[in-house]
Design an enzyme around this catalytic site. Structure first.
Site, short mmCIF file in Angstrom:
data_model
loop_
_atom_site.label_atom_id
_atom_site.label_comp_id
_atom_site.label_asym_id
_atom_site.label_seq_id
_atom_site.Cartn_x
_atom_site.Cartn_y
_atom_site.Cartn_z
N ASP A 56 -2.42 9.27 -10.27
CA ASP A 56 -2.35 8.22 -11.29
C ASP A 56 -0.91 8.00 -11.75
O ASP A 56 -0.48 6.85 -11.97
CB ASP A 56 -3.21 8.60 -12.50
CG ASP A 56 -4.70 8.53 -12.20
OD1 ASP A 56 -5.06 7.98 -11.15
OD2 ASP A 56 -5.49 9.01 -13.03
N ASP B 12 0.85 -1.19 0.00
CA ASP B 12 0.00 0.00 0.00
C ASP B 12 0.89 1.24 0.00
O ASP B 12 1.78 1.38 0.86
CB ASP B 12 -0.91 0.01 1.23
CG ASP B 12 -1.86 1.18 1.24
OD1 ASP B 12 -3.03 0.99 0.86
OD2 ASP B 12 -1.44 2.29 1.63
N ILE B 13 0.67 2.12 -0.98
CA ILE B 13 1.44 3.37 -1.03
C ILE B 13 0.95 4.30 0.09
O ILE B 13 -0.24 4.59 0.19
CB ILE B 13 1.29 4.06 -2.40
CG1 ILE B 13 1.83 3.13 -3.49
CG2 ILE B 13 2.01 5.40 -2.42
CD1 ILE B 13 1.63 3.66 -4.90
N GLU C 238 -4.74 2.24 -4.24
CA GLU C 238 -3.28 2.30 -4.17
C GLU C 238 -2.67 1.02 -3.63
O GLU C 238 -1.50 0.99 -3.26
CB GLU C 238 -2.83 3.48 -3.30
CG GLU C 238 -3.11 3.34 -1.81
CD GLU C 238 -4.51 3.76 -1.40
OE1 GLU C 238 -4.70 4.06 -0.21
OE2 GLU C 238 -5.40 3.81 -2.27
N ASN D 165 -3.38 12.71 -3.68
CA ASN D 165 -4.50 13.08 -4.56
C ASN D 165 -5.08 14.43 -4.17
O ASN D 165 -5.38 15.26 -5.04
CB ASN D 165 -5.60 12.01 -4.49
CG ASN D 165 -5.36 10.85 -5.44
OD1 ASN D 165 -4.65 11.00 -6.43
ND2 ASN D 165 -5.95 9.71 -5.15
#
Length: 297
Positions: free
Chosen positions: A170, A153-154, A196, A161
């Site tokens: 993106d 997971d980022i 993500e 965002n």
């Protein structure tokens, strides 16, 4: 939003891919029908020539003359020329058909590949990834080889965002997937789980490899250059890793355990990883120097 992107995917990618497959099947049928028509026509010419020669041979049995022999020779010559022309035509058509079929095969392969890929990152989509994970689990059990599943997971992706815009978000996802493909082995399989989050299959690897894998990816993500990110903004990720631990392990159980390990990694401060196993061990990072130590819990 994710829902809007999914709608765009189905409208502009999934449906065109289905049309490509349908068009390919239709085109292939047309080519085969043309070939069969040529084959039947060639066979018809051969049969007609055979019947005509047989009739003239019967005439020779009844009446042998120079005229009958000349007629038979002329018939054979004309038939041979006709069959040669038909054969050349068929050969040319077959050569053309081979080229068309090769093009169709390439287009179909491309459509099938695209149908398995996430439209944004190029990683396997969830459906294609699940098939590969099922296959990997079955293969690992039958061959008694280790298999490790990672959920990644980022970190703070929502903040990216919100502050930089969805286009930058993106770009981060795409760059991360490309980075993983460069850093991982050719037989490792990366899939996008959603948002993500990514899943990674590592066949033949056990949990002892995770510190090395995490360090390699961690160092690579720090070097990623994504246009639109604030200067000095460092990207990190959290990771949960689990290994197939018994004959009852399946896709759902493995993903659930990886998700639980990822949750612990994020709860522990992000930018780190946790291992899920029956012994409930994990690696925790000491400070910020990237040194890891084994801890029992």
């Amino acid at each position: 939003t994710e829902e809007f992107l999914t709608q765009l995917y189905h409208q502009y990618i999934a449906e065109p891919q289905a049309r490509v497959m349908d068009d390919t099947a239709t085109h292939a049928k047309r080519i085969l029908n043309e070939i069969m028509t040529n084959v039947h026509a060639f066979a018809g010419e051969t049969n007609a020539l055979t019947e005509e020669v047989s009739t003239q041979l019967e005439t020779m049995d009844e009446e042998m003359s120079v005229e009958v022999v000349k007629l038979l020779a002329a018939t054979l010559k004309e038939g041979a020329q006709s069959m040669r022309t038909s054969s050349e035509t068929m050969t040319q058509r077959l050569a053309g058909a081979q080229k068309e079929i090769a093009d169709l095969r390439e287009n179909l392969a491309q459509a099938m590949t695209e149908a398995e890929r996430d439209f944004l990152t190029g990683a396997f989509n969830r459906k294609a990834f699940d098939r590969r994970l099922d296959d990997a689990i079955a293969h690992g059990k039958s061959e008694q080889t280790p298999l490790t599943l990672l959920m990644i997971d980022i970190d703070h992706f929502k903040t990216i965002n919100d502050e930089c815009g969805h286009a930058v978000g993106d770009a981060v996802l795409t760059a991360f997937a490309e980075m993983c493909s460069q850093q991982l082995r050719s037989n490792d399989k990366l899939g996008r789980y959603g948002g993500e989050e990514f899943l990674l299959i590592m066949p033949g690897s056990d949990l002892t490899r995770i510190p090395l894998v995490f360090t390699r990816l961690h160092e690579a993500i720090l070097l990623m250059q994504v246009p639109g990110l604030a200067p000095g903004k460092s990207l990190t990720f959290s990771l949960g890793a689990v290994e197939v631990s018994g004959p009852t392990d399946d896709l759902d159980k493995l993903i659930k355990r990886a998700d639980d390990a990822l949750y612990r990694a994020k709860q522990g401060g992000r930018g780190r990883f946790e291992l899920g196993s029956k012994r409930a061990i994990h690696f925790g990072r000491e400070g910020t120097n990237g040194v890891f130590s084994l801890k029992s819990t």
